[in-house]
Write an enzyme that holds these catalytic residues in place. Sequence first.
Site, PDB file in Angstrom:
ATOM      1  N   LYS A  22     -13.633  16.890  -3.309  1.00 57.65           N
ATOM      2  CA  LYS A  22     -14.132  16.787  -4.679  1.00 57.65           C
ATOM      3  C   LYS A  22     -15.559  16.254  -4.670  1.00 57.65           C
ATOM      4  O   LYS A  22     -15.853  15.251  -4.031  1.00 57.65           O
ATOM      5  CB  LYS A  22     -13.236  15.888  -5.527  1.00 57.65           C
ATOM      6  N   THR A  27     -16.831  19.493 -13.614  1.00 57.74           N
ATOM      7  CA  THR A  27     -17.332  18.218 -14.115  1.00 57.74           C
ATOM      8  C   THR A  27     -18.660  17.884 -13.437  1.00 57.74           C
ATOM      9  O   THR A  27     -19.140  18.621 -12.589  1.00 57.74           O
ATOM     10  CB  THR A  27     -16.313  17.092 -13.864  1.00 57.74           C
ATOM     11  N   HIS A  60      -9.143  11.185  -5.455  1.00 60.39           N
ATOM     12  CA  HIS A  60      -9.016  12.639  -5.377  1.00 60.39           C
ATOM     13  C   HIS A  60      -9.195  13.076  -3.927  1.00 60.39           C
ATOM     14  O   HIS A  60      -9.594  12.288  -3.072  1.00 60.39           O
ATOM     15  CB  HIS A  60     -10.080  13.329  -6.239  1.00 60.39           C
TER      16      HIS A  60
END
Length: 242
Positions: A153, A91, A149
């Site tokens: 991340k 992402t 998260h």
Amino acid sequence: MSGMAGGSAEKLNLAIVGYGKMGRLIEEFAPEYGFEVKIRLRAANNDRFGGLTKENFGGIDAAMEFSKPAAAVENLERLAGLGINVVTGTTGWFEQMERVRGAVERNGTALVWSPNFSTGVNIFSQIVAEAARLMANQAEYGAWAWEIHHAAKKDAPSGTLLALVERMKQGGYTRRIDASSSRAGAQPGTHEIGFDSPADTITIRHTARSREGFARGALSAARWIAGKKGVFDFREIAAQLK
């Protein structure tokens, strides 16, 4: 869930581009889905994208791209140039989707992308969209979107949270949505959508217990794209993967 339950027993050769925690988990489950991992590219053997060569990818049927936002677009363009169909879970690069789409279309390959390959998250997304539709005209309710998260991340907010906020807007909720992120410990991922009024609060939450669901969803998608062309959002094809 087994990707081979109702499909062919044909063995396919898989490349993993970005061999971190997700890459290793994908390799662990790959045989259940009829894949044999032939290539594992990480920073050490893909410096400046040097591992993305015709020699390395000869005979590869599909690639998993789970790298970093800064490398994803170049990885995807080069894989398309090699004629490789790809599933990507990286992402933080979606604003360059048209650039990647152009590379896929020019080379006649296929790409399945998603901020989250979990079946549960995709169902959760549909629930969130319906909640937003029901709340669209309830002016007394404000909305928030929050996620946490693991500390490693890279992108915040996550691609999944951004997608959930977009689903809320598509559902008709046009008022401000307060979005926030936390990064701590080893959390695989929790996403929460809430609506609050002077009278009450409604909270909808999805919590992943592990990355297993993400890996299995991505492997199912990799089986699905064999022989296909085009760019697909995992949400569009999830129902076809049973």
